[in-house]
Design a protein around this motif. Structure first.
Motif, mmCIF file in Angstrom:
data_model
loop_
_atom_site.group_PDB
_atom_site.id
_atom_site.type_symbol
_atom_site.label_atom_id
_atom_site.label_comp_id
_atom_site.label_asym_id
_atom_site.label_seq_id
_atom_site.Cartn_x
_atom_site.Cartn_y
_atom_site.Cartn_z
ATOM 1 N N LYS A 59 0.837 -1.204 0.000
ATOM 2 C CA LYS A 59 0.000 0.000 0.000
ATOM 3 C C LYS A 59 0.866 1.246 0.000
ATOM 4 O O LYS A 59 0.554 2.226 -0.683
ATOM 5 N N LEU A 60 1.945 1.227 0.763
ATOM 6 C CA LEU A 60 2.837 2.381 0.815
ATOM 7 C C LEU A 60 3.483 2.620 -0.548
ATOM 8 O O LEU A 60 3.541 3.754 -1.027
ATOM 9 N N ALA A 61 3.948 1.564 -1.197
ATOM 10 C CA ALA A 61 4.571 1.691 -2.518
ATOM 11 C C ALA A 61 3.556 2.194 -3.546
ATOM 12 O O ALA A 61 3.868 3.058 -4.367
ATOM 13 N N ALA A 62 2.339 1.666 -3.499
ATOM 14 C CA ALA A 62 1.310 2.076 -4.460
ATOM 15 C C ALA A 62 0.942 3.542 -4.265
ATOM 16 O O ALA A 62 0.796 4.286 -5.245
ATOM 17 N N SER A 63 0.793 3.980 -3.025
ATOM 18 C CA SER A 63 0.431 5.379 -2.790
ATOM 19 C C SER A 63 1.569 6.313 -3.187
ATOM 20 O O SER A 63 1.326 7.399 -3.720
ATOM 21 N N THR A 64 2.811 5.900 -2.961
ATOM 22 C CA THR A 64 3.960 6.710 -3.366
ATOM 23 C C THR A 64 4.020 6.826 -4.888
ATOM 24 O O THR A 64 4.222 7.919 -5.427
ATOM 25 N N CYS A 65 3.825 5.709 -5.589
ATOM 26 C CA CYS A 65 3.830 5.734 -7.060
ATOM 27 C C CYS A 65 2.693 6.594 -7.590
ATOM 28 O O CYS A 65 2.872 7.345 -8.551
ATOM 29 N N GLY A 66 1.522 6.504 -6.972
ATOM 30 C CA GLY A 66 0.390 7.327 -7.394
ATOM 31 C C GLY A 66 0.666 8.808 -7.217
ATOM 32 O O GLY A 66 0.352 9.624 -8.093
ATOM 33 N N ALA A 67 1.264 9.171 -6.098
ATOM 34 C CA ALA A 67 1.590 10.570 -5.847
ATOM 35 C C ALA A 67 2.636 11.071 -6.843
ATOM 36 O O ALA A 67 2.527 12.196 -7.360
ATOM 37 N N MET A 68 3.633 10.254 -7.136
ATOM 38 C CA MET A 68 4.675 10.650 -8.098
ATOM 39 C C MET A 68 4.085 10.811 -9.499
ATOM 40 O O MET A 68 4.438 11.744 -10.222
ATOM 41 N N LEU A 69 3.191 9.908 -9.887
ATOM 42 C CA LEU A 69 2.541 10.000 -11.196
ATOM 43 C C LEU A 69 1.706 11.278 -11.285
ATOM 44 O O LEU A 69 1.763 11.996 -12.287
ATOM 45 N N PHE A 70 0.944 11.576 -10.237
ATOM 46 C CA PHE A 70 0.143 12.804 -10.208
ATOM 47 C C PHE A 70 1.040 14.031 -10.365
ATOM 48 O O PHE A 70 0.738 14.941 -11.146
ATOM 49 N N LEU A 71 2.144 14.070 -9.614
ATOM 50 C CA LEU A 71 3.059 15.219 -9.701
ATOM 51 C C LEU A 71 3.684 15.336 -11.087
ATOM 52 O O LEU A 71 3.840 16.443 -11.618
ATOM 53 N N ALA A 72 4.034 14.211 -11.694
ATOM 54 C CA ALA A 72 4.626 14.234 -13.031
ATOM 55 C C ALA A 72 3.636 14.788 -14.050
ATOM 56 O O ALA A 72 3.996 15.616 -14.903
#
Length: 90
Positions: free
Chosen positions: A57-70
């Protein structure tokens, strides 16, 4: 009417401190006297938990946040380039 499962855990830290904490939502199969794994930081044992770390869950939320920022940064750059190329908004 609603029932909430509530467990009280007690453990001894490596330096010999006895810590007791309660936590809601634990597994219904855990009974008094069972041995469970407790997760805590050595400097903050009072914030312990018996819930397993959710690395996925932590990895998925981090990837989601990075994708949103990108996407946000890419869109911002696109708007800046479009605005400066002809002096008007697209």
């Amino acid at each position: 009417m609603r029932t909430t499962l509530h467990h009280v855990y007690e453990f001894t830290t490596r330096d010999g401190r006895v810590v007791r904490f309660d936590e809601e939502g634990g597994p219904s199969t855990t009974l008094e006297g069972d041995i469970v794994t407790v997760h805590y930081l050595p400097e903050r044992p009072e914030r312990a938990t018996a819930k397993a770390p959710a690395h996925g869950k932590l990895a998925a939320s981090t990837c989601g946040a990075m994708l949103f920022l990108a996407v946000f940064i890419g869109f911002s750059i696109f708007i800046m380039i479009a605005w400066n190329s002809d002096g008007s908004m697209p």
